[in-house]
Scaffold this active site. Structure first.
Site: not given
Length: 569
Positions: A196, A317, A411
């Site tokens: 990320s 995600e 995610h």
């Protein structure tokens, strides 16, 4: 700084760094050193300034516990159900941790340096999911790093240098280059990795002229090399300044109570999100550490020459951005408003969502919006990067769905498998109980091979677009790739599939090519035309007929942001 010279247990490992000796702990056959300062505390006269070396200390400094974490606001209650973010008080937040199976300069082991995620506003190296023992068990020296966050690390001021948080990360990488040999690592075999915001940071650093020679490989999980628009970051600072009733300068912000600064930062950032954007903190082009757009520098081949890359994403995600706040149903109900927000976020016209609708007629609005934004912000740039570096890039997709309702392969879900820390309560918060160990074996094993040899165990990127899928194959995705899954990205459908590693890892060819091709107007129009000719669908989706435009569109985006504050990591 003076350290306690008395060793309470001579069995504890002691290593000498350029600033003084540190005493770690032996834990299950691994030597672990926590909270080692790589730079001085970034407060007082050092506030908002580039990092400076730490003061040397005498004697042996205890490194048995995690060091202070950077100032940060807590996660909301909704997100705290899924994500852990421990806080360790103290000013010395520029510290790192080392796990090593064999401390000492003779070992010359490969090194993995980890940059945590958290939208550059949250997270730390103390998150239990990031425990480095499995990498050390498998012959890798693992280093995890704390760095400044939020306005302290990424505020843009007229009276201070940009990107101090990124400069912290560079200082940590330089510390590794100078110091890691004493811990058993080889400074010429360093892999820089992150997830990320950590992946974005790693991608920017491998493009930075000042970081060349400090790494050999890089892993970018769910984050592309990216520089924010300076005005986007300035707006965040100006809004904070307006609420605090102070000038938008580093000098003025340094005089504000730290807790008040954090509360104001959290309040101003409440309506920003990965899905619909808004003012946020991010890395910017600064003419120095980041002299140009990092993605373009890497695509042009101007940086990271000869660097092996492992790149990838999770299948769903966006679900971490929507599910915790119960926003999936809300986005579905908002329909045209949500699509308007997605088009504004992605700077695209009606033909793109129309193409997604044509490819996936059974998908809801939240899924269309989520996958559009994910493709535009994450998969497209990573595809471009792989295309520019065939033969030295490997691409993966994590496709195992969480056992917690609604999250899918969201995610950050892959982290417990990459680190082989699925047994921790913190991993279970996101994955649910009983996550498959064989999937962790497959994924952690691939990362270990990449760090050690530069080859994770599948085909490098090339004309066939091989993507390693981690997760059980879709029941309807047969060996010829003829199955038809449900929803966007439900499984590989566009090319041959090879099954490996007990069914938990296999290769698909071009599984995202159809969606990514939609971002050219010609391809999107062609897909929509095929839907009309082949399925008798109306030429314009009824939902898309209602999409607002111009001023109405901007108003729609604001409505969606305020409908529940679609927050991201």
């Amino acid at each position: 700084m003076a350290a306690d010279p008395t060793d309470p247990d001579p069995r504890h490992p002691v290593v000498t760094t350029p600033y003084g000796a540190v005493r770690g702990r032996h834990e299950n056959g691994i030597a672990v050193f926590r909270g080692i300062p790589y730079a001085a505390p970034p407060f007082g006269p050092r506030r908002f300034r580039p990092p400076e070396p730490p003061d040397p200390w005498d004697g042996v400094r205890d490194a048995g516990a995690f060091g202070p974490t950077a100032p940060k606001p807590p996660y909301s209650e909704a997100f705290a159900q899924y994500l852990s973010d421990p806080v360790v008080p103290g000013d010395g937040c520029l510290n790192l941790n080392v796990w090593t199976p064999e401390p000492g300069p003779a070992a010359r082991l490969p090194v993995l340096v980890w940059l945590h995620g958290g939208a550059l506003t949250r997270g730390s190296s103390a998150v239990p999911v990031y425990d480095g023992r499995a990498f050390a068990r498998d012959g890798i020296v693992f280093v995890s790093v704390n760095y400044r966050l939020g306005v302290e690390g990424y505020g843009l001021f007229p009276d201070a240098p940009a990107n101090p948080g990124l400069r912290d990360q560079l200082a940590a990488l330089q510390w590794v280059h100078r110091s890691i040999r004493a811990f058993g690592g080889d400074p010429d075999r360093v892999t820089l990795a992150g997830q990320s915001a950590g992946a974005i940071s790693a991608g920017v650093l491998i493009a930075a002229p000042q970081a060349q020679g400090l790494f050999r490989r890089a892993v970018l999980q769910s984050g592309p090399p990216e520089a924010f628009e300076r005005d986007k970051v300035r707006r965040m600072v100006r809004r904070m300044a307006a609420r605090l009733k102070v000038p938008a300068t580093a000098e003025a912000f340094a005089a504000v109570d730290r807790d008040l600064l954090l509360r104001t930062q959290a309040d101003v950032g409440r309506l920003s999100s990965p899905v619909l954007g808004g003012p946020a903190f991010g890395i910017v082009v600064d003419g120095d550490l980041v002299p140009r757009d990092p993605l373009q520098a890497l695509i042009d081949g101007d940086a990271a020459v000869g660097t092996d890359l492992l790149l990838g994403w999770t299948r769903d995600e966006y679900r971490l951005w929507l599910v915790p706040g119960g926003l999936t149903d809300r986005v579905d109900r908002l329909g045209p408003v949500a699509l308007a927000g997605a088009m504004a976020r992605c700077h695209c016209g009606h033909e793109v969502p129309r193409g997604y609708r044509a490819l996936h007629p059974g998908a809801g609005t939240a899924e269309i919006v989520g996958q559009m934004v994910t493709d535009n912000l994450l998969r497209r740039p990573l595809h471009r990067l792989a295309e520019a570096r065939p033969g030295s890039s490997w691409v993966y997709e994590f496709a195992w769905p969480s056992l917690r309702p609604g999250l899918g392969a969201c995610h950050a879900l892959e982290l417990g498998f990459v680190f082989d820390t699925g047994e921790t309560a913190e991993s279970a918060k996101l994955a649910g109980g009983g996550a498959p160990q064989e999937l962790a074996d497959a994924m952690h094993g691939a990362w270990t091979r990449f760090v050690t040899t530069g080859d994770p165990g599948w085909e490098a990127w090339g004309a066939a677009h091989p993507v390693r899928m981690f997760g059980e194959p879709e029941p309807d995705a047969d060996a010829d790739g003829e199955g038809e899954g449900e929803g966007v990205g439900a499984g590989p459908k566009d090319g041959p599939v090879r099954h490996d590693v007990d069914g938990m890892s296999y290769t698909a060819y071009g599984p995202r090519d159809r969606e990514l091709a939609l971002w050219t107007a010609e391809a999107a129009a062609a897909v929509a035309g095929e839907a009309v000719d082949g399925a008798g669908a109306p030429p314009v989706d009824p939902l898309l007929r209602k999409v607002p435009r111009g001023t109405e569109l901007r108003s729609a985006v604001r409505r969606l942001r305020r409908s529940g504050g679609v927050k991201g990591r």
